[in-house]
Design a protein around this motif. Structure first.
Motif, PDB file in Angstrom:
ATOM      1  N   LEU A  77     -47.910  23.184 -12.212  1.00  0.00           N
ATOM      2  CA  LEU A  77     -47.783  22.965 -10.774  1.00  0.00           C
ATOM      3  C   LEU A  77     -46.385  23.291 -10.276  1.00  0.00           C
ATOM      4  O   LEU A  77     -46.205  23.782  -9.163  1.00  0.00           O
ATOM      5  N   THR A  78     -45.362  23.048 -11.086  1.00  0.00           N
ATOM      6  CA  THR A  78     -43.993  23.267 -10.641  1.00  0.00           C
ATOM      7  C   THR A  78     -43.664  24.743 -10.516  1.00  0.00           C
ATOM      8  O   THR A  78     -42.658  25.097  -9.919  1.00  0.00           O
ATOM      9  N   ASN A  79     -44.477  25.651 -11.074  1.00  0.00           N
ATOM     10  CA  ASN A  79     -44.213  27.075 -10.985  1.00  0.00           C
ATOM     11  C   ASN A  79     -44.778  27.696  -9.715  1.00  0.00           C
ATOM     12  O   ASN A  79     -44.547  28.875  -9.448  1.00  0.00           O
ATOM     13  N   GLN A  80     -45.531  26.947  -8.953  1.00  0.00           N
ATOM     14  CA  GLN A  80     -46.126  27.499  -7.750  1.00  0.00           C
ATOM     15  C   GLN A  80     -45.064  27.637  -6.662  1.00  0.00           C
ATOM     16  O   GLN A  80     -44.349  26.685  -6.371  1.00  0.00           O
ATOM     17  N   PRO A  81     -44.934  28.817  -6.042  1.00  0.00           N
ATOM     18  CA  PRO A  81     -43.922  28.998  -5.004  1.00  0.00           C
ATOM     19  C   PRO A  81     -44.288  28.228  -3.745  1.00  0.00           C
ATOM     20  O   PRO A  81     -45.455  28.082  -3.418  1.00  0.00           O
ATOM     21  N   PRO A  82     -43.282  27.706  -3.044  1.00  0.00           N
ATOM     22  CA  PRO A  82     -43.582  26.993  -1.793  1.00  0.00           C
ATOM     23  C   PRO A  82     -44.076  27.968  -0.734  1.00  0.00           C
ATOM     24  O   PRO A  82     -43.713  29.139  -0.732  1.00  0.00           O
ATOM     25  N   PRO A  83     -44.911  27.498   0.211  1.00  0.00           N
ATOM     26  CA  PRO A  83     -45.418  28.365   1.270  1.00  0.00           C
ATOM     27  C   PRO A  83     -44.329  28.682   2.288  1.00  0.00           C
ATOM     28  O   PRO A  83     -43.196  28.226   2.173  1.00  0.00           O
ATOM     29  N   SER A  84     -44.677  29.469   3.300  1.00  0.00           N
ATOM     30  CA  SER A  84     -43.721  29.868   4.325  1.00  0.00           C
ATOM     31  C   SER A  84     -43.079  28.653   4.981  1.00  0.00           C
ATOM     32  O   SER A  84     -43.762  27.772   5.485  1.00  0.00           O
ATOM     33  N   GLN A  85     -41.745  28.642   4.978  1.00  0.00           N
ATOM     34  CA  GLN A  85     -41.019  27.520   5.567  1.00  0.00           C
ATOM     35  C   GLN A  85     -41.253  27.437   7.075  1.00  0.00           C
ATOM     36  O   GLN A  85     -41.490  26.364   7.627  1.00  0.00           O
ATOM     37  N   LYS A  86     -41.200  28.558   7.758  1.00  0.00           N
ATOM     38  CA  LYS A  86     -41.378  28.562   9.209  1.00  0.00           C
ATOM     39  C   LYS A  86     -42.786  28.127   9.599  1.00  0.00           C
ATOM     40  O   LYS A  86     -42.976  27.416  10.593  1.00  0.00           O
ATOM     41  N   LEU A  87     -43.763  28.564   8.824  1.00  0.00           N
ATOM     42  CA  LEU A  87     -45.138  28.169   9.117  1.00  0.00           C
ATOM     43  C   LEU A  87     -45.319  26.673   8.901  1.00  0.00           C
ATOM     44  O   LEU A  87     -45.975  25.993   9.692  1.00  0.00           O
ATOM     45  N   ALA A  88     -44.728  26.148   7.828  1.00  0.00           N
ATOM     46  CA  ALA A  88     -44.806  24.707   7.564  1.00  0.00           C
ATOM     47  C   ALA A  88     -44.136  23.918   8.679  1.00  0.00           C
ATOM     48  O   ALA A  88     -44.628  22.864   9.096  1.00  0.00           O
ATOM     49  N   GLU A  89     -43.008  24.421   9.191  1.00  0.00           N
ATOM     50  CA  GLU A  89     -42.318  23.741  10.283  1.00  0.00           C
ATOM     51  C   GLU A  89     -43.157  23.755  11.557  1.00  0.00           C
ATOM     52  O   GLU A  89     -43.151  22.789  12.327  1.00  0.00           O
ATOM     53  N   ALA A  90     -43.868  24.856  11.809  1.00  0.00           N
ATOM     54  CA  ALA A  90     -44.706  24.950  13.007  1.00  0.00           C
ATOM     55  C   ALA A  90     -45.805  23.891  13.003  1.00  0.00           C
ATOM     56  O   ALA A  90     -46.165  23.354  14.057  1.00  0.00           O
ATOM     57  N   PHE A  91     -46.319  23.568  11.816  1.00  0.00           N
ATOM     58  CA  PHE A  91     -47.368  22.550  11.693  1.00  0.00           C
ATOM     59  C   PHE A  91     -46.792  21.137  11.534  1.00  0.00           C
ATOM     60  O   PHE A  91     -47.533  20.161  11.624  1.00  0.00           O
ATOM     61  N   GLY A  92     -45.495  21.048  11.258  1.00  0.00           N
ATOM     62  CA  GLY A  92     -44.908  19.745  10.974  1.00  0.00           C
ATOM     63  C   GLY A  92     -45.153  19.301   9.551  1.00  0.00           C
ATOM     64  O   GLY A  92     -45.137  18.100   9.255  1.00  0.00           O
ATOM     65  N   TYR A  93     -45.343  20.278   8.650  1.00  0.00           N
ATOM     66  CA  TYR A  93     -45.624  19.969   7.247  1.00  0.00           C
ATOM     67  C   TYR A  93     -44.469  20.371   6.334  1.00  0.00           C
ATOM     68  O   TYR A  93     -44.651  20.461   5.111  1.00  0.00           O
TER      69      TYR A  93
END
Length: 222
Positions: A142-158
């Motif tokens: 699980l720790t090798n999975q790259p994080p998703p788009s930061q800007k997209l996460a911010e748009a959703f508040g996630y």
């Protein structure tokens, strides 16, 4: 005599008293009516730090044992709040709201189109990346999975910053329990965040234990 004098004063000021009471009640009603509804979900985890590790307070050496207990809880809570753990929660939330997990439920949040400067091609690319991570999560750590788009996460508040502020993790008094609490505008979102966070943390925690056991085993074999 004094009581009668006081009663006369109150009677003369009765309209002022009534006016203040009405204004106070009206202000309270307006405030509560304009306040957005919020829902809170809470999970309580039995850590096993006290019961199963034998860390109980005795008269002899109580200070040392108390320090060990507090250190264990602090380390556990910091691990739960880590970026790697919250990144997993971010990914699961985006998978849900973007329809990656094929859930029949509607998305928890819909970002404001005016504050959502993402072309459809970029969203499709992120969705494809999330699908790849979801399909590979069974075979990859699980720790090798790259994080998703930061800007997209911010748009959703996630995003990490928002989740770390809204997700409350703390020890329950002096007990062996740790509570995980999240408050949101949607009851399904609050429940999903707490449930998913606990599940993902358990997976990550078990993975770390498995890795440490393998390292220890290799060390003894050498």
């Amino acid at each position: 005599m004094d009581l009668w004098y006081l009663f006369n004063i109150l009677w003369r000021k009765r309209w002022l008293i009534v006016l203040v009471t009405v204004l106070t009640a009206a202000s309270t009603w307006i405030f509560l009516g304009s306040k957005a509804e919020s829902y809170k979900a809470r999970a309580v985890i039995s850590t096993g730090i006290i019961e199963y590790k034998g860390l109980t307070l005795q008269k002899e050496g109580s200070f040392v044992q108390q320090f060990q207990i507090e250190s264990s809880f602090n380390n556990l809570i910091e691990q739960m709040k880590s970026r790697s753990t919250l990144n997993l929660l971010t990914q699961r939330l985006l998978e849900h709201d973007l329809g990656v997990d094929n859930a029949a439920e509607p998305p928890f949040r819909q970002p404001d189109p005016g504050e959502f400067p993402f072309p459809q091609s970029e969203i499709d690319s992120i969705v494809q990346k999330l699908k790849t991570n979801l399909s590979d999560s069974i075979n990859e750590p699980l720790t090798n999975q790259p994080p998703p788009s930061q800007k997209l996460a911010e748009a959703f508040g996630y995003d990490y910053q928002t989740l770390s502020e809204d997700l409350k993790i703390q020890r329950v008094g002096e007990s062996d329990l740790v509570s995980v609490e999240y408050e949101a505008e949607n009851p399904r979102l609050a429940h999903f965040v707490v449930k998913t966070f606990v599940e993902e943390f358990f997976k990550l925690y078990e993975e770390d234990i498995f890795y440490e056991e393998n390292v220890a085993l290799k060390f003894h074999e050498e």
